[in-house]
Write an enzyme that holds these catalytic residues in place. Structure first.
Site, PDB file in Angstrom:
ATOM      1  N   TYR A  62      22.468 -39.397 -12.888  1.00 19.02           N
ATOM      2  CA  TYR A  62      21.727 -38.496 -13.779  1.00 19.02           C
ATOM      3  C   TYR A  62      21.203 -39.283 -14.988  1.00 19.02           C
ATOM      4  O   TYR A  62      20.034 -39.146 -15.371  1.00 19.02           O
ATOM      5  CB  TYR A  62      22.627 -37.338 -14.224  1.00 19.02           C
ATOM      6  CG  TYR A  62      21.937 -36.350 -15.146  1.00 19.02           C
ATOM      7  CD1 TYR A  62      20.909 -35.541 -14.690  1.00 19.02           C
ATOM      8  CD2 TYR A  62      22.317 -36.243 -16.486  1.00 19.02           C
ATOM      9  CE1 TYR A  62      20.273 -34.643 -15.535  1.00 19.02           C
ATOM     10  CE2 TYR A  62      21.692 -35.344 -17.334  1.00 19.02           C
ATOM     11  CZ  TYR A  62      20.669 -34.546 -16.854  1.00 19.02           C
ATOM     12  OH  TYR A  62      20.039 -33.662 -17.701  1.00 19.02           O
TER      13      TYR A  62
ATOM     14  N   SER B 111      17.099 -35.840 -22.009  1.00 17.10           N
ATOM     15  CA  SER B 111      18.534 -35.576 -22.211  1.00 17.10           C
ATOM     16  C   SER B 111      19.138 -36.626 -23.124  1.00 17.10           C
ATOM     17  O   SER B 111      18.616 -37.744 -23.252  1.00 17.10           O
ATOM     18  CB  SER B 111      19.255 -35.630 -20.865  1.00 17.10           C
ATOM     19  OG  SER B 111      20.646 -35.428 -21.030  1.00 17.10           O
TER      20      SER B 111
HETATM   21  O1  NJP Z   1      18.718 -26.072 -15.759  1.00 15.81           O
HETATM   22  P1  NJP Z   1      18.674 -24.792 -14.819  1.00 15.81           P
HETATM   23  P2  NJP Z   1      18.345 -26.248 -17.323  1.00 15.81           P
HETATM   24  N1  NJP Z   1      10.851 -28.013  -8.191  1.00 15.81           N
HETATM   25  O2  NJP Z   1      19.417 -25.216 -13.592  1.00 15.81           O
HETATM   26  C1  NJP Z   1      13.813 -25.642 -11.590  1.00 15.81           C
HETATM   27  C2  NJP Z   1      17.617 -30.782 -18.837  1.00 15.81           C
HETATM   28  N2  NJP Z   1      18.892 -30.789 -19.550  1.00 15.81           N
HETATM   29  O3  NJP Z   1      17.442 -25.210 -17.781  1.00 15.81           O
HETATM   30  O4  NJP Z   1      13.098 -24.074  -8.479  1.00 15.81           O
HETATM   31  C3  NJP Z   1      10.539 -27.115  -9.129  1.00 15.81           C
HETATM   32  O5  NJP Z   1      19.108 -23.572 -15.542  1.00 15.81           O
HETATM   33  C4  NJP Z   1      14.627 -24.389 -11.335  1.00 15.81           C
HETATM   34  O6  NJP Z   1      13.877 -23.371 -10.689  1.00 15.81           O
HETATM   35  P3  NJP Z   1      13.945 -23.040  -9.114  1.00 15.81           P
HETATM   36  C5  NJP Z   1      17.756 -30.846 -17.339  1.00 15.81           C
HETATM   37  O7  NJP Z   1      17.983 -32.160 -16.875  1.00 15.81           O
HETATM   38  C6  NJP Z   1      19.778 -29.773 -19.382  1.00 15.81           C
HETATM   39  O8  NJP Z   1      19.591 -26.491 -18.064  1.00 15.81           O
HETATM   40  O9  NJP Z   1      13.359 -21.665  -9.021  1.00 15.81           O
HETATM   41  N3  NJP Z   1      11.426 -26.592  -9.981  1.00 15.81           N
HETATM   42  C7  NJP Z   1      14.924 -23.927 -12.747  1.00 15.81           C
HETATM   43  O10 NJP Z   1      13.851 -23.173 -13.256  1.00 15.81           O
HETATM   44  C8  NJP Z   1      16.421 -30.294 -16.900  1.00 15.81           C
HETATM   45  O11 NJP Z   1      15.463 -31.331 -16.836  1.00 15.81           O
HETATM   46  C9  NJP Z   1      21.010 -29.831 -20.041  1.00 15.81           C
HETATM   47  O12 NJP Z   1      15.384 -23.125  -8.680  1.00 15.81           O
HETATM   48  C10 NJP Z   1      12.710 -26.957  -9.821  1.00 15.81           C
HETATM   49  C11 NJP Z   1      15.035 -25.218 -13.525  1.00 15.81           C
HETATM   50  O13 NJP Z   1      14.381 -26.249 -12.749  1.00 15.81           O
HETATM   51  C12 NJP Z   1      16.068 -29.312 -18.010  1.00 15.81           C
HETATM   52  O14 NJP Z   1      16.917 -29.601 -19.106  1.00 15.81           O
HETATM   53  C13 NJP Z   1      21.296 -30.901 -20.851  1.00 15.81           C
HETATM   54  C14 NJP Z   1      13.130 -27.869  -8.851  1.00 15.81           C
HETATM   55  C15 NJP Z   1      16.468 -25.633 -13.759  1.00 15.81           C
HETATM   56  O15 NJP Z   1      17.116 -24.635 -14.486  1.00 15.81           O
HETATM   57  C16 NJP Z   1      16.254 -27.867 -17.632  1.00 15.81           C
HETATM   58  O16 NJP Z   1      17.592 -27.652 -17.222  1.00 15.81           O
HETATM   59  C17 NJP Z   1      20.398 -31.917 -20.984  1.00 15.81           C
HETATM   60  C18 NJP Z   1      12.131 -28.394  -8.005  1.00 15.81           C
HETATM   61  N4  NJP Z   1      12.429 -29.257  -7.016  1.00 15.81           N
HETATM   62  C19 NJP Z   1      19.190 -31.847 -20.333  1.00 15.81           C
HETATM   63  N5  NJP Z   1      14.454 -28.030  -8.940  1.00 15.81           N
HETATM   64  C20 NJP Z   1      22.050 -28.789 -19.908  1.00 15.81           C
HETATM   65  N6  NJP Z   1      21.730 -27.622 -19.349  1.00 15.81           N
HETATM   66  O17 NJP Z   1      23.198 -29.019 -20.350  1.00 15.81           O
HETATM   67  C21 NJP Z   1      14.874 -27.257  -9.949  1.00 15.81           C
HETATM   68  O18 NJP Z   1      20.731 -32.963 -21.744  1.00 15.81           O
HETATM   69  N7  NJP Z   1      13.828 -26.602 -10.494  1.00 15.81           N
END
Ligand code: NJP
Length: 235
Positions: free
Chosen positions: A146, A133
């Site tokens: 974060y 990020s």
């Molecule tokens: O988030 P979201 P993003 N074990 O909430 C999974 C970074 N980022 O795509 O487990 C396994 O739509 C969850 O799946 P589920 C951010 O920090 C974002 O935006 O089925 N999986 C889902 O597939 C992150 O590292 C922004 O609920 C787990 C996914 O993670 C990455 O981009 C800005 C889990 C999250 O999908 C993806 O974020 C930035 C677990 N314990 C960096 N917990 C931004 N969106 O603005 C969650 O700078 N997941």
């Protein structure tokens, strides 16, 4: 000819958002996929290995990696993407969210690499890409924990770049600014907030990852930062 035909990738957090866009983009380039998330969604990608996997649990990750390697015979690309966010004043962060930020973003990233690395070292063109990020590059207000978790991810990947280069593994931090996903919904973001409209799309990040993965093998990209045009110059 697809650009990554026959390669095998594991993407964590693949069920939606940035991870899903990366998975679909890699699938279109011929990559065979292991898709890790708690929901275990296969995104409808034919032949993908998808199973419930919580990155906070090393055993769950070991099983995910084993299932992927058993199906495809190896592992070439690891995308460390699963992550959670929360925005607000430092002292207002609930204890359970604090724990989750550290457990998923920091320990989850470490556990993911530990599970995958024994297989990546056997690949002749291995890649480790961490979706970190902008919050891993500089301190930002109202996201201190974060930021701390994302600095940890950036540090992990940068350090591994030194350690893993002799194995031919390229290590890259992809550092987006705001992306319009489910991320941090109810934890500082709301679906109706106007800022979402100006944020980047998950596909923007996915195409950046594809760019990183398709560079000639004579060099590596250490870090890519991408930010929406709508942010203020002091943002
Ligand atoms: O988030 P979201 P993003 N074990 O909430 C999974 C970074 N980022 O795509 O487990 C396994 O739509 C969850 O799946 P589920 C951010 O920090 C974002 O935006 O089925 N999986 C889902 O597939 C992150 O590292 C922004 O609920 C787990 C996914 O993670 C990455 O981009 C800005 C889990 C999250 O999908 C993806 O974020 C930035 C677990 N314990 C960096 N917990 C931004 N969106 O603005 C969650 O700078 N997941």
């Amino acid at each position: 000819m697809k650009r990554l035909d026959g390669r095998v990738a594991l993407v964590t957090g693949a069920s939606r958002g940035i991870g899903a866009a990366i998975a679909r983009t890699l699938a279109a380039e011929g990559v065979r996929l292991g898709l890790a998330s708690r929901s275990g969604d296969d995104l409808g990608i034919a032949g993908a290995v998808a199973r419930p996997c919580d990155v906070r649990d090393p055993a769950s990750l070991e099983a995910m990696v084993a299932a992927t390697v058993d199906r495809f015979g190896g592992l070439d690309i690891l995308v460390v993407n699963a992550g959670v966010g929360a925005y607000g004043p430092f002292l207002d962060l609930p204890a359970d969210q604090l724990e989750e930020l550290i457990d998923v973003n920091v320990k989850g990233a470490i556990y993911t690499v530990r599970a995958a690395l024994p297989h990546l070292v056997r690949s002749d063109a291995a890649e480790l890409v961490t979706i970190a990020s902008e919050a891993g590059r500089r301190g930002l207000p109202f996201e201190a924990v974060y930021c701390a978790s994302k600095f940890a991810q950036v540090g992990l990947t940068r350090a591994l770049d030194h350690e893993l280069r002799e194995h031919g593994i390229r290590c890259t931090n992809v550092c987006p600014g705001g992306v319009a996903t489910d991320f941090a919904m109810g934890r500082g973001r709301t679906p109706d907030m106007p800022q979402l409209a100006g944020m980047m799309a998950p596909q923007d990040v996915a195409e950046t990852v594809l760019f990183v993965l398709t560079r000639p093998r004579n060099h590596r990209i250490l870090e890519v930062a991408l930010r929406p045009m709508t942010e203020t110059s002091w943002g």
